[in-house]
Design a protein around this motif. Structure first.
Motif, short mmCIF file in Angstrom:
data_model
loop_
_atom_site.label_atom_id
_atom_site.label_comp_id
_atom_site.label_asym_id
_atom_site.label_seq_id
_atom_site.Cartn_x
_atom_site.Cartn_y
_atom_site.Cartn_z
N GLU A 3 28.98 -35.91 3.44
CA GLU A 3 30.00 -36.29 2.46
C GLU A 3 31.37 -36.40 3.11
OE1 GLU A 3 29.96 -37.22 -0.82
OE2 GLU A 3 27.78 -37.30 -0.59
N ALA A 4 31.67 -35.49 4.03
CA ALA A 4 32.96 -35.52 4.73
C ALA A 4 33.07 -36.79 5.57
CB ALA A 4 33.12 -34.28 5.60
N LYS A 5 31.99 -37.16 6.25
CA LYS A 5 31.99 -38.39 7.05
C LYS A 5 32.20 -39.60 6.16
CE LYS A 5 28.90 -36.88 10.75
NZ LYS A 5 27.57 -37.10 11.36
N LYS A 6 31.53 -39.61 5.02
CA LYS A 6 31.65 -40.72 4.09
C LYS A 6 33.08 -40.84 3.58
CE LYS A 6 29.80 -42.45 -0.28
NZ LYS A 6 28.92 -42.16 -1.41
N THR A 7 33.67 -39.72 3.22
CA THR A 7 35.05 -39.72 2.73
C THR A 7 36.01 -40.20 3.80
OG1 THR A 7 34.53 -37.89 1.24
CG2 THR A 7 36.85 -38.25 1.73
N GLU A 8 35.79 -39.75 5.02
CA GLU A 8 36.66 -40.17 6.13
C GLU A 8 36.52 -41.67 6.39
OE1 GLU A 8 37.54 -39.26 10.85
OE2 GLU A 8 35.99 -38.11 9.82
N GLU B 113 35.63 -43.98 4.25
CA GLU B 113 36.28 -44.70 3.15
C GLU B 113 37.80 -44.69 3.33
OE1 GLU B 113 34.81 -42.76 -0.35
OE2 GLU B 113 32.95 -43.91 -0.33
N SER B 114 38.33 -43.58 3.76
CA SER B 114 39.78 -43.46 3.99
C SER B 114 40.24 -44.43 5.07
CB SER B 114 40.13 -42.02 4.36
OG SER B 114 41.47 -41.91 4.72
N VAL B 115 39.51 -44.48 6.16
CA VAL B 115 39.86 -45.38 7.27
C VAL B 115 39.75 -46.83 6.81
CG1 VAL B 115 39.12 -46.21 9.55
CG2 VAL B 115 39.25 -43.76 9.09
N LYS C 186 40.07 -48.01 3.73
CA LYS C 186 41.19 -48.31 2.83
C LYS C 186 42.48 -48.51 3.62
CE LYS C 186 39.40 -45.95 -1.24
NZ LYS C 186 39.56 -44.80 -2.15
N LYS C 187 42.68 -47.70 4.66
CA LYS C 187 43.88 -47.82 5.48
C LYS C 187 43.91 -49.17 6.20
CE LYS C 187 46.20 -45.80 9.46
NZ LYS C 187 46.00 -44.99 10.65
N LEU C 188 42.79 -49.56 6.76
CA LEU C 188 42.74 -50.84 7.48
C LEU C 188 42.95 -52.01 6.53
CD1 LEU C 188 39.78 -50.16 9.94
CD2 LEU C 188 42.21 -50.28 10.49
N LEU C 189 42.35 -51.93 5.35
CA LEU C 189 42.54 -53.00 4.38
C LEU C 189 44.00 -53.06 3.92
CD1 LEU C 189 39.27 -52.67 2.27
CD2 LEU C 189 39.88 -54.55 3.82
N ALA C 190 44.62 -51.89 3.76
CA ALA C 190 46.02 -51.83 3.34
C ALA C 190 46.94 -52.40 4.41
CB ALA C 190 46.42 -50.39 3.01
N GLU C 191 46.54 -52.30 5.65
CA GLU C 191 47.34 -52.83 6.76
C GLU C 191 47.15 -54.33 6.92
OE1 GLU C 191 46.22 -50.50 10.17
OE2 GLU C 191 47.42 -48.79 9.53
N GLY C 192 46.29 -54.91 6.09
CA GLY C 192 46.12 -56.36 6.13
C GLY C 192 44.94 -56.84 6.94
N MET C 193 44.14 -55.95 7.43
CA MET C 193 42.97 -56.36 8.21
C MET C 193 41.90 -56.86 7.23
SD MET C 193 40.83 -54.23 11.07
CE MET C 193 42.20 -54.12 12.18
N SER C 194 41.25 -57.95 7.58
CA SER C 194 40.23 -58.50 6.70
C SER C 194 38.91 -57.75 6.87
CB SER C 194 40.02 -59.98 6.99
OG SER C 194 39.34 -60.14 8.22
N ALA C 195 38.05 -57.92 5.89
CA ALA C 195 36.74 -57.28 5.95
C ALA C 195 35.95 -57.78 7.15
CB ALA C 195 35.97 -57.53 4.66
N ASP C 196 36.09 -59.07 7.47
CA ASP C 196 35.37 -59.64 8.62
C ASP C 196 35.86 -59.01 9.93
OD1 ASP C 196 33.79 -61.30 7.05
OD2 ASP C 196 35.26 -62.96 7.14
N GLU C 197 37.18 -58.78 10.04
CA GLU C 197 37.73 -58.16 11.24
C GLU C 197 37.24 -56.72 11.38
OE1 GLU C 197 42.03 -60.40 11.73
OE2 GLU C 197 41.84 -58.80 10.26
N ILE C 198 37.15 -56.03 10.25
CA ILE C 198 36.67 -54.65 10.28
C ILE C 198 35.22 -54.61 10.72
CG2 ILE C 198 36.17 -52.63 8.85
CD1 ILE C 198 38.65 -53.43 7.14
N LEU C 199 34.41 -55.50 10.16
CA LEU C 199 33.00 -55.56 10.55
C LEU C 199 32.85 -55.89 12.03
CD1 LEU C 199 31.41 -57.34 7.47
CD2 LEU C 199 31.11 -54.96 8.16
N ALA C 200 33.68 -56.78 12.53
CA ALA C 200 33.63 -57.14 13.94
C ALA C 200 33.95 -55.94 14.82
CB ALA C 200 34.60 -58.28 14.23
#
Length: 64
Positions: free
Chosen positions: A36-41, A43-45, A47-61
């Protein structure tokens, strides 16, 4: 005296079995909490990346 010793050994054996059961239960609970802690972490990361403007495709890459 022998009967008393036998009774105490039986009691000790029952207590040892209960301890083993509790230890197994604790290990499972600890593993679940860690997951659960890993999952929460994660999700937090995410959300942070998405908030910084990184796209879902960039995150997956980056995950690959």
């Amino acid at each position: 005296m022998k009967a008393d010793l036998k009774e105490k050994k039986a009691s000790l054996k029952a207590i040892d079995k209960e301890i083993v059961k509790l230890e197994v239960r604790k290990e499972k609970a600890d593993a679940k909490a860690a997951e659960e802690a890993k999952k929460t972490e994660a999700e937090s990361v995410l959300k942070k990346l998405l908030a910084e403007g990184m796209s879902a495709d960039e995150i997956l890459a980056k995950l690959k």
